[in-house]
Design a protein around this motif. Structure first.
Motif, short mmCIF file in Angstrom:
data_model
loop_
_atom_site.label_atom_id
_atom_site.label_comp_id
_atom_site.label_asym_id
_atom_site.label_seq_id
_atom_site.Cartn_x
_atom_site.Cartn_y
_atom_site.Cartn_z
N VAL A 108 0.99 -1.14 -0.07
CA VAL A 108 -0.10 -0.03 -0.15
C VAL A 108 0.88 1.19 -0.06
O VAL A 108 1.90 1.14 0.76
CB VAL A 108 -1.04 0.13 1.24
CG1 VAL A 108 -1.61 1.29 1.36
CG2 VAL A 108 -1.77 -1.27 1.22
N ILE A 109 0.46 2.16 -0.70
CA ILE A 109 1.37 3.42 -0.78
C ILE A 109 0.66 4.67 -0.16
O ILE A 109 -0.55 4.90 -0.16
CB ILE A 109 1.79 3.91 -2.23
CG1 ILE A 109 2.28 2.79 -2.92
CG2 ILE A 109 2.53 5.09 -2.29
CD1 ILE A 109 2.64 2.81 -4.55
N SER A 110 1.66 5.48 0.85
CA SER A 110 0.87 6.70 0.98
C SER A 110 2.04 7.80 0.93
O SER A 110 3.37 7.70 0.93
CB SER A 110 0.72 6.66 2.89
OG SER A 110 1.93 6.43 3.36
N ILE A 111 1.48 8.95 0.39
CA ILE A 111 2.48 10.27 0.09
C ILE A 111 1.62 11.28 0.48
O ILE A 111 0.55 11.67 0.33
CB ILE A 111 2.63 10.36 -1.48
CG1 ILE A 111 1.20 10.20 -2.26
CG2 ILE A 111 3.47 9.59 -1.94
CD1 ILE A 111 1.47 10.58 -3.82
N LYS A 112 2.39 11.95 1.80
CA LYS A 112 1.50 12.97 2.50
C LYS A 112 2.42 14.11 2.54
O LYS A 112 3.67 13.94 2.73
CB LYS A 112 1.12 12.20 3.85
CG LYS A 112 0.11 11.39 4.09
CD LYS A 112 -0.13 10.92 5.33
CE LYS A 112 -0.99 9.73 5.34
NZ LYS A 112 -1.71 9.31 6.89
N SER A 113 1.47 15.23 2.77
CA SER A 113 2.22 16.55 2.79
C SER A 113 1.03 17.44 3.79
O SER A 113 -0.15 17.00 3.75
CB SER A 113 2.45 17.18 1.57
OG SER A 113 3.05 18.48 1.62
#
Length: 351
Positions: A170-175
């Motif tokens: 699973v991928i998460s890219i957070k800002s």
């Protein structure tokens, strides 16, 4: 139109594909304190949490997972940083999923050991990248922290795990930058079919964090992007679940649960509508009903504004009205409005 992603199993829950978007949160207790952590997770379950993550700062926390799992009913995710041995230990103690950044887990051999342990148990790995920890070379390449840099970083980390033949990811890219986060999700959704964990990181307090999360998640989810979400708030994690459910319902991505609508108050309001509306919003979480409830503050516009609600309450000048499907069904003293609404909800299936 929901973007098609591959299915990933986390405990007894499946995300991706055509499965509903799952709501998750993270505990803020000391994971080593099994009693406090399990109690908080049970509160979150009652609020509607479907996946829960706990930090694992040391071996005591990793070992606590086995006891915590015995007391809860939803998938348990381990949040790991730096020490690959903690990732392996927590999987041995029953973690349903682990969250790592392959770039800070150590050597290639360390990462390989983690991947092999996950493969043996069929445990998915969430590859997490945050704008605050974007690699210096990518910051230089793109002239700062950018959506393009976040996506490249995430896909680089995915490839590091794929090199060991593992794709249970699973991928998460957070800002914390809402529009950067939106752009990053738009980009990555065209370049991978792994499920995406969506959230605005470090969003802030319940007030400001809800606004940022509603805008960011709304823009992302409305494009069909995202398979599981977390609303990150500085406060009681139960608030994260309430907000996530409201965001999904507002976007038409989740049915069920009582929606509360209330008027904004004005000079005609003669009851403590703010307090009443807050009490109603808290009370309705106890009911597994798919309804709209209106809370109105005056008899001038109240009945008309409540017409589209299943149940409405309206107060003013010492008198309260109970409205069902647009029709006033009875008048009561205004101090009995909350009690009367509870009665209507208790007997709704018979109404």
């Amino acid at each position: 139109m929901r973007m098609k992603t591959r299915e990933i199993t986390i405990g007894d829950l499946i995300i991706g594909g055509n499965h509903p978007i799952a709501i998750q949160s993270m505990t803020n207790t000391k994971t080593q304190d099994v009693e406090a952590t399990a109690a908080q997770i049970l509160r979150l379950e009652r609020a509607g949490c479907q996946i829960i993550r706990c930090t694992v700062p040391d071996m005591e926390a990793a070992r606590a997972f086995s006891e915590i799992k015995k007391r809860i009913h939803i998938p348990l995710v381990a949040d790991i940083h730096f020490d690959y041995r903690l990732a392996i230990a927590v999987m041995e103690n029953g973690a349903d999923k682990i969250r790592i950044n392959p770039g800070n887990i150590g050597t290639a051999e360390n990462l390989k050991a983690v991947v092999e342990a996950a493969r043996e148990r069929g445990i998915p790995i969430r590859v997490g990248v945050n704008s605050g920890s974007l690699e210096k070379d990518l910051v230089e390449k793109y002239g700062g922290v950018t959506a393009e840099g976040l996506v490249e970083s995430a896909l680089d980390k995915v490839r590091m795990i794929e090199e060991y033949g593992y794709q249970n990811l699973v991928i998460s890219i957070k800002s914390s930058d809402v529009l950067m986060c939106v752009r990053a999700h738009e980009l990555i959704s065209t370049r991978t079919d792994y499920p995406l964990h969506v959230g605005i990181t470090e969003a802030g307090t319940v007030q400001s964090g809800n606004i940022k999360s509603a805008i960011g998640l709304g823009l992302i989810l409305h494009q069909g992007i995202g398979d599981t979400i977390r609303v990150s708030l500085t406060g009681d994690p139960v608030e994260e679940i309430r907000s996530a459910k409201q965001i999904l319902r507002t976007l038409g991505l989740r049915k069920g649960g009582i929606e509360v609508v209330s008027c904004p108050t004005c000079g005609r309001t003669s009851i403590d509508l703010i307090s009443l509306a807050n009490q109603v919003e808290t009370m309705v979480t106890e009911y597994p009903l798919d309804l709209k409830v209106a809370v109105m503050g005056c008899a001038v516009n109240g009945p008309g504004e409540a017409r589209e609600a299943d149940i409405g309450i309206c107060g003013g000048r010492g008198e309260g009205l109970i409205i069902r499907r647009g029709e006033v069904i009875r008048k009561i003293p205004e101090e009995q409005l909350l009690e009367a609404l509870r009665y209507e909800l208790d007997h709704w299936e018979h109404g």
